[in-house]
Scaffold this active site. Structure first.
Site, PDB file in Angstrom:
ATOM      1  N   GLN A  75       0.840  -1.206   0.000  1.00 16.35           N
ATOM      2  CA  GLN A  75       0.000   0.000   0.000  1.00 16.35           C
ATOM      3  C   GLN A  75       0.872   1.252   0.000  1.00 16.35           C
ATOM      4  O   GLN A  75       0.606   2.226   0.701  1.00 16.35           O
ATOM      5  CB  GLN A  75      -0.970  -0.017   1.186  1.00 16.35           C
ATOM      6  N   SER A  76       1.927   1.215  -0.809  1.00 23.02           N
ATOM      7  CA  SER A  76       2.896   2.300  -0.801  1.00 23.02           C
ATOM      8  C   SER A  76       2.446   3.506  -1.614  1.00 23.02           C
ATOM      9  O   SER A  76       2.107   3.391  -2.792  1.00 23.02           O
ATOM     10  CB  SER A  76       4.201   1.762  -1.378  1.00 23.02           C
TER      11      SER A  76
END
Ligand SMILES: Cc1ncc(COP(=O)(O)O)c(C=O)c1O
Length: 337
Positions: A75-76
Protein backbone atom coordinates in the site's frame (compact mmCIF):
# COMPACT_ATOMS: atom_id res chain seq x y z
CA UNK A 1 15.59 34.35 -0.10
CA UNK A 2 18.44 33.39 -2.45
CA UNK A 3 18.53 29.61 -2.61
CA UNK A 4 19.96 27.48 -5.36
CA UNK A 5 17.20 26.25 -7.67
CA UNK A 6 17.70 22.55 -8.35
CA UNK A 7 16.49 20.97 -11.61
CA UNK A 8 12.99 19.57 -11.44
CA UNK A 9 10.59 17.84 -13.78
CA UNK A 10 8.01 20.60 -13.37
CA UNK A 11 5.13 18.14 -12.98
CA UNK A 12 2.28 18.54 -10.49
CA UNK A 13 0.42 21.59 -9.19
CA UNK A 14 2.37 23.98 -6.97
CA UNK A 15 2.12 25.85 -4.69
CA UNK A 16 -0.35 23.59 -2.93
CA UNK A 17 -3.11 25.36 -0.96
CA UNK A 18 -2.61 26.60 2.59
CA UNK A 19 -5.93 26.87 4.40
CA UNK A 20 -7.32 27.67 7.84
CA UNK A 21 -9.17 24.94 9.78
CA UNK A 22 -11.73 27.05 11.68
CA UNK A 23 -14.14 24.28 12.65
CA UNK A 24 -11.44 21.98 14.03
CA UNK A 25 -10.00 25.00 15.84
CA UNK A 26 -13.40 25.82 17.39
CA UNK A 27 -13.78 22.18 18.44
CA UNK A 28 -10.38 22.02 20.16
CA UNK A 29 -9.88 25.59 21.45
CA UNK A 30 -6.39 27.05 21.80
CA UNK A 31 -4.18 27.90 18.81
CA UNK A 32 -5.13 28.93 15.28
CA UNK A 33 -5.07 25.90 13.01
CA UNK A 34 -3.99 25.60 9.37
CA UNK A 35 -3.43 22.82 6.88
CA UNK A 36 -0.84 22.66 4.09
CA UNK A 37 -2.50 20.61 1.35
CA UNK A 38 0.28 18.41 0.00
CA UNK A 39 -2.41 15.80 -0.52
CA UNK A 40 -3.22 18.04 -3.51
CA UNK A 41 0.09 17.90 -5.40
CA UNK A 42 -1.95 17.26 -8.50
CA UNK A 43 -1.01 13.88 -9.98
CA UNK A 44 -2.76 10.52 -9.44
CA UNK A 45 -4.31 11.49 -6.07
CA UNK A 46 -1.28 13.46 -4.89
CA UNK A 47 0.93 13.26 -1.83
CA UNK A 48 4.37 14.36 -0.61
CA UNK A 49 6.34 12.05 -2.93
CA UNK A 50 5.24 14.00 -6.03
CA UNK A 51 7.26 16.94 -4.68
CA UNK A 52 10.28 14.76 -3.97
CA UNK A 53 10.21 12.68 -7.16
CA UNK A 54 10.12 15.88 -9.19
CA UNK A 55 13.78 16.31 -8.23
CA UNK A 56 14.80 12.65 -7.89
CA UNK A 57 13.60 11.56 -11.35
CA UNK A 58 15.52 14.30 -13.17
CA UNK A 59 18.44 11.86 -13.32
CA UNK A 60 16.26 9.17 -14.94
CA UNK A 61 15.28 11.67 -17.62
CA UNK A 62 18.93 12.72 -18.12
CA UNK A 63 19.97 9.07 -18.47
CA UNK A 64 17.11 8.47 -20.93
CA UNK A 65 15.91 5.52 -18.85
CA UNK A 66 12.88 3.66 -20.17
CA UNK A 67 12.09 1.82 -16.89
CA UNK A 68 12.06 2.96 -13.29
CA UNK A 69 12.33 0.20 -10.69
CA UNK A 70 11.41 0.88 -7.11
CA UNK A 71 10.23 -0.80 -3.92
CA UNK A 72 8.09 -0.25 -0.84
CA UNK A 73 5.02 -1.91 0.73
CA UNK A 74 1.88 -3.10 -1.13
CA UNK A 75 0.00 0.00 0.00
CA UNK A 76 2.90 2.30 -0.80
CA UNK A 77 2.24 5.93 -1.66
CA UNK A 78 5.84 6.25 -2.84
CA UNK A 79 5.35 3.49 -5.40
CA UNK A 80 2.03 4.86 -6.66
CA UNK A 81 3.51 8.31 -7.14
CA UNK A 82 6.57 6.82 -8.88
CA UNK A 83 4.27 4.86 -11.21
CA UNK A 84 2.31 8.06 -11.90
CA UNK A 85 5.35 10.18 -12.77
CA UNK A 86 6.81 7.32 -14.83
CA UNK A 87 3.57 7.24 -16.85
CA UNK A 88 3.74 10.99 -17.45
CA UNK A 89 7.41 10.71 -18.46
CA UNK A 90 6.65 7.93 -20.91
CA UNK A 91 8.55 5.33 -18.89
CA UNK A 92 7.44 1.97 -17.56
CA UNK A 93 7.52 1.37 -13.79
CA UNK A 94 8.43 -1.95 -12.17
CA UNK A 95 7.36 -2.07 -8.52
CA UNK A 96 8.70 -4.68 -6.11
CA UNK A 97 6.20 -4.44 -3.29
CA UNK A 98 6.63 -6.05 0.13
CA UNK A 99 3.59 -7.56 1.88
CA UNK A 100 4.59 -5.53 5.00
CA UNK A 101 1.76 -5.00 7.54
CA UNK A 102 -0.70 -7.03 5.43
CA UNK A 103 1.50 -10.16 5.78
CA UNK A 104 -0.09 -11.97 2.81
CA UNK A 105 -0.28 -11.16 -0.88
CA UNK A 106 -3.49 -9.29 -1.77
CA UNK A 107 -6.24 -11.50 -3.23
CA UNK A 108 -7.81 -8.49 -4.85
CA UNK A 109 -6.06 -5.24 -5.76
CA UNK A 110 -7.28 -2.20 -3.80
CA UNK A 111 -6.04 1.27 -2.80
CA UNK A 112 -2.52 2.12 -3.95
CA UNK A 113 -1.69 -1.24 -5.54
CA UNK A 114 -4.85 -1.01 -7.65
CA UNK A 115 -3.78 2.44 -8.83
CA UNK A 116 -0.26 1.12 -9.56
CA UNK A 117 -1.79 -1.41 -11.92
CA UNK A 118 -4.16 1.11 -13.50
CA UNK A 119 -1.19 3.45 -14.03
CA UNK A 120 0.44 0.71 -16.08
CA UNK A 121 3.16 -0.41 -13.65
CA UNK A 122 4.46 -3.97 -13.60
CA UNK A 123 3.80 -5.13 -10.04
CA UNK A 124 5.68 -7.89 -8.24
CA UNK A 125 4.57 -8.67 -4.67
CA UNK A 126 7.06 -10.38 -2.34
CA UNK A 127 6.61 -11.76 1.19
CA UNK A 128 8.79 -9.38 3.14
CA UNK A 129 8.55 -7.04 6.14
CA UNK A 130 8.89 -3.28 5.64
CA UNK A 131 12.12 -3.36 7.68
CA UNK A 132 13.79 -5.94 5.38
CA UNK A 133 15.99 -4.92 2.44
CA UNK A 134 14.88 -5.91 -1.07
CA UNK A 135 17.91 -4.31 -2.83
CA UNK A 136 19.27 -7.59 -4.29
CA UNK A 137 15.87 -8.26 -5.90
CA UNK A 138 15.83 -4.81 -7.48
CA UNK A 139 19.29 -5.45 -8.93
CA UNK A 140 18.22 -8.84 -10.33
CA UNK A 141 15.19 -7.25 -11.98
CA UNK A 142 17.35 -4.47 -13.44
CA UNK A 143 19.76 -7.04 -14.87
CA UNK A 144 16.89 -8.98 -16.49
CA UNK A 145 15.68 -5.78 -18.14
CA UNK A 146 19.17 -4.81 -19.33
CA UNK A 147 19.49 -8.21 -20.98
CA UNK A 148 16.28 -7.46 -22.87
CA UNK A 149 17.78 -4.18 -24.10
CA UNK A 150 16.06 -1.80 -21.66
CA UNK A 151 17.62 1.08 -19.71
CA UNK A 152 16.35 0.71 -16.13
CA UNK A 153 16.80 3.40 -13.48
CA UNK A 154 16.79 1.88 -9.98
CA UNK A 155 15.28 3.87 -7.12
CA UNK A 156 16.37 1.80 -4.14
CA UNK A 157 15.51 2.37 -0.51
CA UNK A 158 18.17 5.10 -0.31
CA UNK A 159 16.27 7.25 -2.84
CA UNK A 160 13.46 7.91 -0.43
CA UNK A 161 15.91 9.21 2.19
CA UNK A 162 18.06 11.16 -0.25
CA UNK A 163 19.17 14.80 0.05
CA UNK A 164 17.03 15.58 -3.01
CA UNK A 165 13.89 14.34 -1.20
CA UNK A 166 14.88 16.56 1.71
CA UNK A 167 15.66 19.59 -0.46
CA UNK A 168 12.16 19.31 -1.95
CA UNK A 169 10.71 19.82 1.53
CA UNK A 170 13.06 22.68 2.38
CA UNK A 171 11.51 24.47 -0.60
CA UNK A 172 8.07 23.38 0.66
CA UNK A 173 8.73 25.05 4.01
CA UNK A 174 9.58 28.30 2.25
CA UNK A 175 6.39 28.03 0.19
CA UNK A 176 4.28 27.36 3.30
CA UNK A 177 5.89 30.09 5.44
CA UNK A 178 5.25 32.64 2.70
CA UNK A 179 1.59 31.56 2.45
CA UNK A 180 1.27 31.75 6.24
CA UNK A 181 2.80 35.21 6.29
CA UNK A 182 0.33 36.37 3.64
CA UNK A 183 -2.47 35.51 6.08
CA UNK A 184 -0.64 37.38 8.85
CA UNK A 185 0.51 34.22 10.64
CA UNK A 186 3.96 33.17 11.74
CA UNK A 187 3.98 29.42 12.23
CA UNK A 188 4.80 28.34 15.79
CA UNK A 189 4.58 24.62 15.08
CA UNK A 190 3.94 22.26 12.18
CA UNK A 191 2.98 18.60 12.47
CA UNK A 192 4.14 16.13 9.81
CA UNK A 193 4.05 12.35 9.51
CA UNK A 194 7.60 11.06 9.74
CA UNK A 195 8.69 7.64 8.63
CA UNK A 196 12.00 7.39 6.78
CA UNK A 197 12.56 11.05 7.72
CA UNK A 198 13.42 13.25 4.71
CA UNK A 199 10.09 15.10 4.62
CA UNK A 200 10.54 16.21 8.22
CA UNK A 201 14.25 16.85 7.59
CA UNK A 202 13.42 19.20 4.73
CA UNK A 203 10.89 21.15 6.76
CA UNK A 204 13.39 21.58 9.60
CA UNK A 205 16.06 22.71 7.15
CA UNK A 206 13.61 25.15 5.54
CA UNK A 207 12.88 26.70 8.94
CA UNK A 208 16.62 27.02 9.61
CA UNK A 209 17.16 28.64 6.21
CA UNK A 210 14.45 31.18 7.00
CA UNK A 211 15.76 31.61 10.55
CA UNK A 212 12.27 30.84 11.85
CA UNK A 213 11.81 29.21 15.24
CA UNK A 214 8.91 27.04 13.98
CA UNK A 215 8.88 23.69 15.77
CA UNK A 216 8.67 20.89 13.20
CA UNK A 217 7.07 18.02 15.09
CA UNK A 218 7.64 14.73 13.30
CA UNK A 219 5.00 12.19 14.23
CA UNK A 220 6.58 8.75 14.28
CA UNK A 221 4.20 6.38 12.49
CA UNK A 222 5.96 3.29 13.82
CA UNK A 223 8.01 2.18 10.82
CA UNK A 224 11.45 2.86 12.29
CA UNK A 225 13.07 3.46 15.66
CA UNK A 226 13.67 7.08 16.61
CA UNK A 227 17.48 6.77 16.49
CA UNK A 228 17.39 5.71 12.86
CA UNK A 229 15.04 8.58 12.03
CA UNK A 230 17.32 11.08 13.75
CA UNK A 231 20.31 9.72 11.90
CA UNK A 232 18.56 9.99 8.49
CA UNK A 233 17.31 13.50 9.30
CA UNK A 234 20.81 14.70 10.19
CA UNK A 235 22.50 13.09 7.18
CA UNK A 236 19.91 13.97 4.56
CA UNK A 237 19.56 17.56 5.77
CA UNK A 238 23.33 17.98 5.66
CA UNK A 239 23.33 16.68 2.08
CA UNK A 240 20.39 18.89 1.13
CA UNK A 241 22.03 21.99 2.64
CA UNK A 242 25.06 21.34 0.44
CA UNK A 243 22.91 20.88 -2.68
CA UNK A 244 21.03 24.09 -1.91
CA UNK A 245 24.30 25.93 -1.18
CA UNK A 246 23.08 27.24 2.14
CA UNK A 247 25.09 27.55 5.33
CA UNK A 248 22.02 26.63 7.40
CA UNK A 249 22.50 23.34 9.28
CA UNK A 250 20.14 21.06 11.20
CA UNK A 251 21.49 20.07 14.62
CA UNK A 252 20.31 17.21 16.89
CA UNK A 253 18.50 19.78 19.08
CA UNK A 254 16.34 20.88 16.12
CA UNK A 255 14.85 17.39 15.71
CA UNK A 256 11.54 16.82 17.51
CA UNK A 257 10.02 13.36 17.11
CA UNK A 258 6.86 12.37 18.94
CA UNK A 259 6.54 8.58 19.18
CA UNK A 260 3.56 8.58 21.56
CA UNK A 261 1.02 8.07 18.77
CA UNK A 262 2.76 5.31 16.78
CA UNK A 263 0.71 2.55 18.44
CA UNK A 264 1.68 -1.12 18.25
CA UNK A 265 3.26 -0.98 14.82
CA UNK A 266 3.47 0.66 11.41
CA UNK A 267 0.11 0.43 9.65
CA UNK A 268 -1.78 -0.55 12.80
CA UNK A 269 -4.44 1.98 13.78
CA UNK A 270 -4.88 3.27 17.31
CA UNK A 271 -7.99 4.44 19.12
CA UNK A 272 -6.67 8.01 18.81
CA UNK A 273 -5.92 7.74 15.08
CA UNK A 274 -9.39 6.38 14.29
CA UNK A 275 -10.97 9.21 16.30
CA UNK A 276 -8.71 11.82 14.62
CA UNK A 277 -9.52 10.54 11.13
CA UNK A 278 -13.25 10.99 11.76
CA UNK A 279 -12.84 14.30 13.63
CA UNK A 280 -10.97 16.09 10.84
CA UNK A 281 -13.36 14.66 8.23
CA UNK A 282 -16.44 15.82 10.15
CA UNK A 283 -15.13 19.30 10.94
CA UNK A 284 -13.02 20.21 7.89
CA UNK A 285 -14.05 17.59 5.28
CA UNK A 286 -10.39 16.60 5.13
CA UNK A 287 -9.74 12.95 4.39
CA UNK A 288 -6.61 11.49 5.99
CA UNK A 289 -5.17 7.98 5.85
CA UNK A 290 -4.82 5.42 8.67
CA UNK A 291 -1.08 4.77 8.18
CA UNK A 292 0.48 8.26 8.24
CA UNK A 293 -1.74 11.29 8.47
CA UNK A 294 -4.39 10.03 10.94
CA UNK A 295 -1.63 9.38 13.50
CA UNK A 296 -0.29 12.87 12.77
CA UNK A 297 -3.65 14.53 13.35
CA UNK A 298 -4.06 12.38 16.49
CA UNK A 299 -0.78 13.77 17.83
CA UNK A 300 -1.74 17.36 17.02
CA UNK A 301 -5.17 16.95 18.63
CA UNK A 302 -3.68 15.19 21.68
CA UNK A 303 -1.08 17.92 22.26
CA UNK A 304 -3.64 20.72 21.84
CA UNK A 305 -6.01 19.00 24.28
CA UNK A 306 -3.11 18.65 26.71
CA UNK A 307 -2.67 22.44 26.58
CA UNK A 308 0.72 22.41 24.84
CA UNK A 309 -0.28 25.39 22.65
CA UNK A 310 -2.05 28.58 23.60
CA UNK A 311 -4.53 30.92 21.91
CA UNK A 312 -2.73 33.27 19.54
CA UNK A 313 -0.23 30.63 18.42
CA UNK A 314 -0.34 29.25 14.86
CA UNK A 315 -0.18 25.53 14.27
CA UNK A 316 -0.20 23.79 10.89
CA UNK A 317 -0.88 20.18 9.89
CA UNK A 318 1.16 19.26 6.81
CA UNK A 319 -1.15 16.88 4.95
CA UNK A 320 1.22 14.58 3.09
CA UNK A 321 -1.53 12.58 1.34
CA UNK A 322 -1.80 8.81 1.37
CA UNK A 323 -5.58 8.78 0.98
CA UNK A 324 -5.78 5.69 -1.32
CA UNK A 325 -4.57 3.53 1.58
CA UNK A 326 -7.78 4.33 3.48
CA UNK A 327 -9.82 1.92 1.40
CA UNK A 328 -8.04 -1.34 2.35
CA UNK A 329 -8.82 -0.35 5.97
CA UNK A 330 -12.54 -0.07 5.23
CA UNK A 331 -13.57 -2.58 7.93
CA UNK A 332 -12.28 -0.32 10.72
CA UNK A 333 -14.60 2.46 9.60
CA UNK A 334 -17.91 0.69 9.08
CA UNK A 335 -20.98 2.20 10.78
CA UNK A 336 -21.35 1.04 14.37
CA UNK A 337 -17.62 0.39 14.90
C1 LIG B 1 1.32 9.89 3.24
C2 LIG B 1 2.73 9.94 3.74
N1 LIG B 1 3.04 10.82 4.70
C3 LIG B 1 4.28 10.89 5.21
C4 LIG B 1 5.28 10.04 4.77
C5 LIG B 1 6.60 10.10 5.45
O1 LIG B 1 7.60 10.61 4.67
P1 LIG B 1 9.12 10.30 4.99
O2 LIG B 1 9.40 8.93 4.47
O3 LIG B 1 9.83 11.38 4.29
O4 LIG B 1 9.32 10.35 6.46
C6 LIG B 1 5.01 9.12 3.75
C7 LIG B 1 6.03 8.22 3.22
O5 LIG B 1 6.47 7.29 3.73
C8 LIG B 1 3.69 9.06 3.23
O6 LIG B 1 3.37 8.18 2.27
Amino acid sequence: MKLKQLDRLGMGVFPTPFEPMPRLQAELGGPKLFVKRDDLTGIALGGNKIRQLNYILVEARKKKADYVITTCGVQSNWSRQTAALAAKMGMKALLVLRTAQFKTKPKIYDGNILLDHILGADVKVIDMKISEDPTPILEQEAEKLRKKGHKPFVLGLAASTSPLATAAYAYAFLEMAEQARATGANLDAVFVASSAGPTQAGLILGAKIMRQSTKVIGVNVGAYPEERMRDVILRSSEGAAKLLETRARVTPDDIIINSDYAGKDYGISTEESVEALKLIARTEALIVDPVYTAKTVACMVGMIRAGEFRAGQNVCFVHTGGIPALFPYREEFQPGR
